[in-house]
Structure formats: C-alpha cells, structure tokens
Design a protein around this motif. Structure first.
Motif, PDB file in Angstrom:
ATOM      1  N   CYS A  40       0.816  -1.214  -0.136  1.00 32.24           N
ATOM      2  CA  CYS A  40       0.039   0.068  -0.006  1.00 32.24           C
ATOM      3  C   CYS A  40       0.821   1.118  -0.139  1.00 32.24           C
ATOM      4  N   THR A  41       0.180   2.387  -0.301  1.00 28.28           N
ATOM      5  CA  THR A  41       1.036   3.586  -0.684  1.00 28.28           C
ATOM      6  C   THR A  41       0.233   4.743  -0.004  1.00 28.28           C
ATOM      7  N   LYS A  42       0.895   5.432   1.192  1.00 27.37           N
ATOM      8  CA  LYS A  42       0.307   6.619   1.525  1.00 27.37           C
ATOM      9  C   LYS A  42       0.750   7.944   0.961  1.00 27.37           C
ATOM     10  N   ALA A  43       0.269   8.520  -0.185  1.00 28.52           N
ATOM     11  CA  ALA A  43       0.985   9.541  -1.043  1.00 28.52           C
ATOM     12  C   ALA A  43       0.820  10.929  -0.368  1.00 28.52           C
ATOM     13  N   MET A  44       1.610  11.507  -0.489  1.00 34.47           N
ATOM     14  CA  MET A  44       1.769  13.021   0.195  1.00 34.47           C
ATOM     15  C   MET A  44       1.616  12.890   1.756  1.00 34.47           C
ATOM     16  N   ALA A  45       2.282  11.912   2.442  1.00 34.03           N
ATOM     17  CA  ALA A  45       2.086  11.809   3.974  1.00 34.03           C
ATOM     18  C   ALA A  45       2.614  13.146   4.583  1.00 34.03           C
ATOM     19  N   HIS A  46       3.512  13.817   4.121  1.00 33.11           N
ATOM     20  CA  HIS A  46       4.122  14.880   4.521  1.00 33.11           C
ATOM     21  C   HIS A  46       4.219  15.989   3.343  1.00 33.11           C
ATOM     22  N   GLU A  47       4.483  17.283   3.500  1.00 32.99           N
ATOM     23  CA  GLU A  47       4.450  18.182   2.529  1.00 32.99           C
ATOM     24  C   GLU A  47       5.810  18.335   2.065  1.00 32.99           C
ATOM     25  N   ASP A  48       6.675  17.709   2.731  1.00 32.75           N
ATOM     26  CA  ASP A  48       7.987  17.722   2.402  1.00 32.75           C
ATOM     27  C   ASP A  48       8.793  16.612   2.630  1.00 32.75           C
ATOM     28  N   ARG A  49      10.241  16.487   2.378  1.00 35.35           N
ATOM     29  CA  ARG A  49      10.840  15.236   2.546  1.00 35.35           C
ATOM     30  C   ARG A  49      10.964  14.540   3.796  1.00 35.35           C
ATOM     31  N   ILE A  50      10.662  13.335   3.875  1.00 33.41           N
ATOM     32  CA  ILE A  50      10.559  12.451   5.130  1.00 33.41           C
ATOM     33  C   ILE A  50      11.847  11.982   5.324  1.00 33.41           C
ATOM     34  N   MET A  51      12.472  12.296   6.626  1.00 32.79           N
ATOM     35  CA  MET A  51      13.590  12.143   7.078  1.00 32.79           C
ATOM     36  C   MET A  51      13.781  10.589   7.635  1.00 32.79           C
ATOM     37  N   SER A  52      12.982  10.044   8.481  1.00 35.76           N
ATOM     38  CA  SER A  52      12.888   8.861   9.185  1.00 35.76           C
ATOM     39  C   SER A  52      11.393   8.303   9.223  1.00 35.76           C
ATOM     40  N   VAL A  53      11.354   6.987   9.157  1.00 33.62           N
ATOM     41  CA  VAL A  53      10.409   6.282   9.414  1.00 33.62           C
ATOM     42  C   VAL A  53      10.546   5.213  10.491  1.00 33.62           C
ATOM     43  N   ALA A  54       9.688   4.791  11.297  1.00 30.23           N
ATOM     44  CA  ALA A  54       9.883   3.809  12.486  1.00 30.23           C
ATOM     45  C   ALA A  54       8.729   2.798  12.341  1.00 30.23           C
ATOM     46  N   MET A  55       8.825   1.596  12.679  1.00 30.37           N
ATOM     47  CA  MET A  55       7.399   0.608  12.690  1.00 30.37           C
ATOM     48  C   MET A  55       7.483  -0.131  14.332  1.00 30.37           C
ATOM     49  N   TYR A  56       6.380  -0.135  14.516  1.00 29.82           N
ATOM     50  CA  TYR A  56       6.320  -1.003  15.791  1.00 29.82           C
ATOM     51  C   TYR A  56       5.077  -2.111  15.363  1.00 29.82           C
ATOM     52  N   GLN A  57       5.409  -3.391  15.647  1.00 33.83           N
ATOM     53  CA  GLN A  57       4.356  -4.692  15.498  1.00 33.83           C
ATOM     54  C   GLN A  57       4.370  -5.233  16.908  1.00 33.83           C
ATOM     55  N   SER A  58       2.918  -5.143  17.586  1.00 34.16           N
ATOM     56  CA  SER A  58       2.805  -5.514  18.772  1.00 34.16           C
ATOM     57  C   SER A  58       2.557  -7.153  18.816  1.00 34.16           C
ATOM     58  N   ASN A  59       2.395  -7.883  19.976  1.00 32.45           N
ATOM     59  CA  ASN A  59       2.089  -9.132  19.807  1.00 32.45           C
ATOM     60  C   ASN A  59       0.622  -9.374  19.510  1.00 32.45           C
TER      61      ASN A  59
END
Length: 519
Positions: A249-268
């Motif tokens: 999947c894609t989230k287009a234009m999640a931010h108005e400018d460059r994204i510097m970092s992404v983090a993911m958390y997956q729970s039990n």
C-alpha cells in the motif's frame, strides 16, 4: 541642595538621572572595550569557547548566533573585563564614591544569586514515568536473570551461592542452551558471509531516505513488512517475504516535504503502527489496517491501508529521526531546534517532554531494550544518555571527530553503538561509561546502524551499517569483525534494517531511488 544658614540638606538624585548615568557608564565601557577587543586572544575550539563563556557567567549561545558570533561576543566580554580592571570598574569619573559602588559591575553580580531551577513535571509525564519504571524494572529483571545464569553456569563451585534456587537440571538446561546459542551464532555467521542480492525494486520517483522493518511476533499472520519514506513525502509498505518486494500500500503525500525517518512497531496483538518525521516541522503517527479493518470501497489491490492517527507539532525546526519506545506507547523525535521530545501514542500524540541539553542540532535517537534509557546524538559530536524515569542525563560520550548521526542500544543491555560523519562505529560500555570498541567501518558518512534483534537472535549477534560510500556492511558483535559487504546500490545507501521472522534478511534503500533485499 538647599542652604539655610549653616544647615545643608542633601537630596537624592531622581531615578531617571541614575539610570542615565548608568547607561552613560555602560556606553563608555563598550567604547573602550571595542578599542582593545582586537588585541584579546580567545579560544577557537567550540568546547573551549563554551567553557570560557560559562566561567565568566555568560550564556553559551544567544538566539540566532553562529559560531563566529559567539566567538566575537566572548572577545568583547573579555575586553570589558580588562577595561574594568584598569579603571576600577568605573568609566564615568564624575560619579561620587557612593554612586561608584552602586554602578560597579561586581555589585550587580553579587546581588544575583545563582539558583538551579526545575520545571515541575506535568501529571501526564509523572504517570508516563511511573509506567516506564514499572515496565523497565520487569524487563531488566528478566534480562539480568538470564545473563546471570549464563555467566555462572560453568562455575559450579559458586553456582549454589549465587543462584541458590537453581537446580542441577536447570544447570544442564542452560549449558545446553548456551551450546545451542553458540552453534546457532556460528551457523548464522556462515550464512551472512554468503549474503547475496535477492531482489531490487524502484521505491519512488525521488531518492529514498529511510527504511524500517517491524519486530515480528511469533506465528504472525503478516509477512515481513518493510516501510520506506523518501523525498516525495510518501510512505510505502512492502512485502519483505517476497524477493520481488511487492508493494502492499501507499500513503501519497504523507508529509508536505521530505521524510527523514520512519519507524515501525508491531505488537504481539498483531497491531502495526508507523511513525514518521519530516523537514516540514511535523511528525506523524499512523495505523496500518489489514483485512476486515479495511473498507471495501478502497481503490487498491492490497488489503493493507495506512491511516493517519495524529500529527506531532511542537518542534521549531526540521525533524531528523523518530523511534518507538519498546512498549510501543511512546515515540521520541529529534530536531534541528537543539531538542528532543517524547510523545504519548495512546493519548493521540500528546507531547509529554521537551528536553534540551544539546548545544548543537540533535539528530539520532534510540531507546534501550528495557525502556529505561534513551540515547540522543548531535552535530557537536556528543552522545547523551538520558534516564526516562527521572528525566536526568546519566552520562555522555565524546569520541567522534565529527557529527554523530545514529545511535542504537545493543540487545544485551550494556552496550551502545553510535556512528556518523567520521565513518567510524564506536561501541560504548554503559557499565564502565567508556569506549569499548572503535570500528573504522566506512570511508564516508554512516547513515544508519541496526542490531539484529528478534526471537531467533535475541542477543544481537550482528550489527548492520549503511553509508554514503555506496555499501552496507554486516559486523560480528562478538569480535567486531566484518562478516559481509553488500554492494549493489548506485551511489549513497541512505538506510538499512534487519528483516525479522523466518524470512530473515537485510533490506537497504538508496539515493538511486531503489530498495534492495539481501538473503
């Protein structure tokens, strides 16, 4: 002054006149100081300038100042001190002795008492610190118990003294566990030495700047998920279990400018969350919905959907990095405004803590596996370690020659790895608070480091790094030797992470707009 016979009455000068005389004396002092300022020698190194300003009671940096401005201000302050020594602290020679004492700068310094001021924590922050303390104590107890058993299992004479509750059967079990751990580590190293490029995929129309994977729980129904962010401001989710790296999947234009970092958390509980940080001064929290949670009217072929939960507003400059607390309840962000902040995920992204303490732009951030500590790095080559339960800086490390851009706690709980602009990875011992190892890892800037940490490798037996030199590398954490070099990107490698689960591997993203998977 009034005269009546021989009686004299002396009247005080009005306050306006005293203020004018004081301003006149200050003006003369500034003029004389500027005349001799060019003859004053001042330090050139930033930390020496900072120490000199502190020694004379001046702030180390004013708003809008650069390094040259700070050095000029220090020179002028030292010139003023020199003029005051020569003139006795008085520039206006018409002032009488009583007024001279009032205008003497030392008089004002003595009247100002130095007090340490604290900002009272909000009730939300107090509750968060209570939660973190309870969470970290239990996690630390489990980790230390396992470590203690493994450490003393071969010392049978001391075993019963140190671990009176441990039985012979437990000793045999742990000995077998250690042997299996060593064998598994050796097998893993042999596989890592044979790592090869399995798949490559164009990730975006502009360079990819960050990549992240989740810590997949046991028997997960999801594939190994990979999230990327780039210069278009879009977030994309990929299938890391497939060599083709299928787009989910894609989230287009999640931010108005460059994204510097992404983090993911997956729970039990199979809950998947994302956090992102951008140079548009905001961070954002996202939920990844799957299956029945996705409405049927979505025009996408995948059953995954990225949905915005909250926007993190508060930083006064561009954001650099974002990281999840091990509990998944909090996220931390860093920024060029010289601060890092802690946000409550469950409260809709409410700001809990604004923490300053760095004198340069703050870049890297990483949380301890127990959840008790957080490490932050800055452009001044300083690494700070903070206690989340008290809010205090417990220690700092200085050893890098240039900017420090990334920081990561080792899964063993007592080591911290940092890297940055000088191309070296430094490992610090948290127990002795000193440098443990220094690895000349890359020939150019290091963009990211990550320890392997999942149910198959809970001890972090290897460390991965990416660099502007166009390579990713894998390092043994037992002797810090190079295990494998990953070559395939055309240009800078912007990010790297370790895939979890049975389909374990390594993923990278680069300035060449591609992401690659290595197995």
């Amino acid at each position: 002054m009034e005269s009546k016979g021989t009686n004299l009455q002396i009247m005080d000068l009005p306050s306006s006149t005293l203020q004018e005389r004081q301003a006149h004396a200050e003006l003369l002092l500034n003029l004389e100081a500027k005349k001799i300022a060019s003859t004053i020698d001042v330090p050139t190194l930033p930390h020496e300038i900072q120490q000199s300003l502190r020694s004379i009671g001046q702030p180390i940096r004013l708003f809008g100042e650069n390094n040259a401005n700070v050095r000029d201000r220090l020179r002028l302050c030292l010139a003023k001190i020199e003029v005051q020594k020569k003139t006795g602290g008085v520039m206006d020679m018409d002032v009488d002795e009583e007024e001279e004492e009032d205008f003497h700068p030392s008089h004002f310094k003595e009247s100002q008492k130095e007090e340490v001021q604290y900002t009272r924590a909000s009730q939300d922050l107090i509750q968060a610190r209570t939660f973190i303390a309870q969470y970290s104590i239990e996690k630390a107890r489990q980790r230390l118990t396992t470590e203690r058993k493994r450490k003393w299992v071969n010392r049978s004479s001391d075993l019963m003294t140190l671990l009176p509750d441990m039985k012979k059967e437990d000793e045999a079990t742990i000995s077998k566990e250690i042997q299996e751990l060593n064998d598994s580590c050796q097998n893993r190293y042999n596989h890592i030495k044979e790592l090869a490029l399995e798949g490559s995929q164009y990730g975006d129309g502009r360079p990819l700047s960050t990549i992240a994977t989740g810590r997949q729980p046991f028997a997960s129904k999801h594939p190994c998920l990979v999230a990327t962010g780039g210069w278009t401001g879009s977030i994309k989710l990929w299938n890391g279990s497939s060599s083709a790296l299928d787009l989910l999947c894609t989230k287009a234009m999640a931010h108005e400018d460059r994204i510097m970092s992404v983090a993911m958390y997956q729970s039990n509980q199979e809950k998947i969350q994302l956090a992102s940080a951008s140079i548009d001064l905001t961070g954002k929290l996202w939920n990844v919905k799957h299956g029945e949670d996705v409405s049927m009217d979505q025009e996408q072929s995948s059953a995954y959907k990225i949905e915005e939960v909250a926007t993190l507003k508060g930083h006064a400059a561009r954001l650099c990095k974002v990281a999840y607390h091990p509990s998944g309840r909090f996220v931390g962000t860093t920024s060029f405004d010289h601060t890092w902040r802690l946000w409550d995920v469950e409260a809709g992204g409410k700001e809990l803590l604004l923490q300053d303490g760095h004198w340069k732009e703050v870049y890297g951030i990483g949380f301890h596996q127990d959840g008790s500590l957080v490490s932050t790095t800055d452009y001044g080559s300083v690494v700070q370690v903070w206690d989340l339960r008290s809010g205090k800086s417990v220690c700092h490390f200085m050893g890098h020659a240039k900017r420090v851009l990334c920081t990561e706690f080792a899964p063993n709980g007592f080591q911290l790895a940092t890297a940055g602009d000088d191309g070296t990875i430094k490992v610090w011992d948290l127990r002795q608070r000193k440098q443990y190892a220094s690895i000349p890892a890359h020939s150019r800037l290091i963009t990211q480091i990550k320890f392997a940490h999942n149910q198959y490798d809970q001890n972090g037996e290897y460390l991965v790094s990416s660099s502007f030199d166009g390579t990713g590398k894998v390092w043994s954490t037992r002797n810090w030797k190079l295990l494998s070099t990953l070559r395939g990107h055309e240009g800078k490698v912007m990010g790297i992470d370790v895939l979890d689960g049975t389909d374990s591997g390594i993923v990278t993203c680069g300035y060449d707009k591609t992401m690659k998977i290595w197995r």
